[in-house]
Design a protein around this motif. Structure first.
Motif: not given
Length: 262
Positions: A65-68, A86-87, A91-92, A123-124
């Motif tokens: 929700y924070f990122v959205a 890295g959570d 998401l970002l 793979g990020r």
């Protein structure tokens, strides 16, 4: 208008500047960074597992929700402070796209390595940068980022006001600062349940699954020492952030604070 150096005594490490809190203990301000570092080096390997156990997995919903609701756009350059495992950056990354960049900053090298290894294994890699840094003295020029985030990290900073000042400094005009942090529970019926979970259950989970009950006792105490919603909003305003506001999540167990650089 206030300037970033206009700080009330309550927003500094202590009224004298010589001591600050480490959980419920009063310690020399110069020692807090080292003590917090020991805590997170101890828990780094089990950090995500413990977050799931502590929050029954709800922390993942809070972070999404924070990122959205962050307003981040494709091509943005983002600084994620206390980026840990890295959570938030993961998401970002989905939102800034291939032309964006995310700098994951953390003062603790062990946490930063856990996050880098995990994201690389998934793979990020593209558009992600890593920096071991102190949030109170960011190694970036003025107006470097479109968005600066810090999730569940501000309460561990020795001088929180200085960290907010630095977040404001490195933002571009029109940029946004976002803080996701544990806060003050607002429902009377929830407070005793939350206290029992924090001080009776949490340290036992830490001892059982991470082999470290003391660090999780500190984390519970640090939440209670963190400025509540209205005070943190005032601190963001003192950092010359505009249109400051906050949104409570799960009855105020945590809150999202936002401010803009206009």
């Amino acid at each position: 208008m206030n300037t970033p150096d206009d700080r009330s005594p309550s927003s500094r490490p202590s009224a004298s500047g010589d001591t600050t809190h480490f959980g419920f203990r009063e310690v020399p301000a110069a020692d807090k960074q080292r003590l917090v570092g020991q805590v997170f080096s101890s828990v780094a390997a089990k950090y995500d597992l413990m977050n799931d156990l502590m929050s029954f997995g709800i922390h993942r919903i809070w972070k999404r929700y924070f990122v959205a609701t962050s307003g981040v756009r494709r091509g943005d350059r983002v600084l994620d402070l206390a980026g840990g495992t890295g959570d938030i950056a993961s998401l970002l990354q989905e939102r800034v796209g291939p032309d964006g960049e995310i700098v994951i900053g953390d003062i603790n090298g062990d946490m930063l390595r856990v996050g880098r290894d995990r994201l690389t294994d998934r793979g990020r890699v593209r558009g992600l940068r890593y920096a071991q840094l102190n949030a109170e003295a960011l190694p970036f020029p003025d107006a470097s980022f479109d968005l600066v985030t810090i999730a569940f990290g501000l309460r561990n900073v020795t001088d929180k006001q200085q960290a907010l000042n630095e977040m404001q400094r490195v933002l571009k005009i029109g940029g946004r600062a976002l803080v996701l942090e544990f806060s003050e529970v607002k429902h009377d019926w929830l407070k005793p349940l939350y206290d029992f979970h924090s001080f009776q259950v949490l340290p036992r989970l830490g001892k059982l699954f991470a082999g470290d009950g003391d660090s999780y006792q500190y984390l519970a105490e640090s939440i209670r020492q963190h400025p509540p919603q209205a005070q943190l909003k005032a601190m963001m305003e003192a950092a010359v952030l505009e249109r400051c506001d906050y949104r409570n999540l799960t009855g105020g167990i945590c809150a999202i604070h936002s401010g803009h650089k206009l």
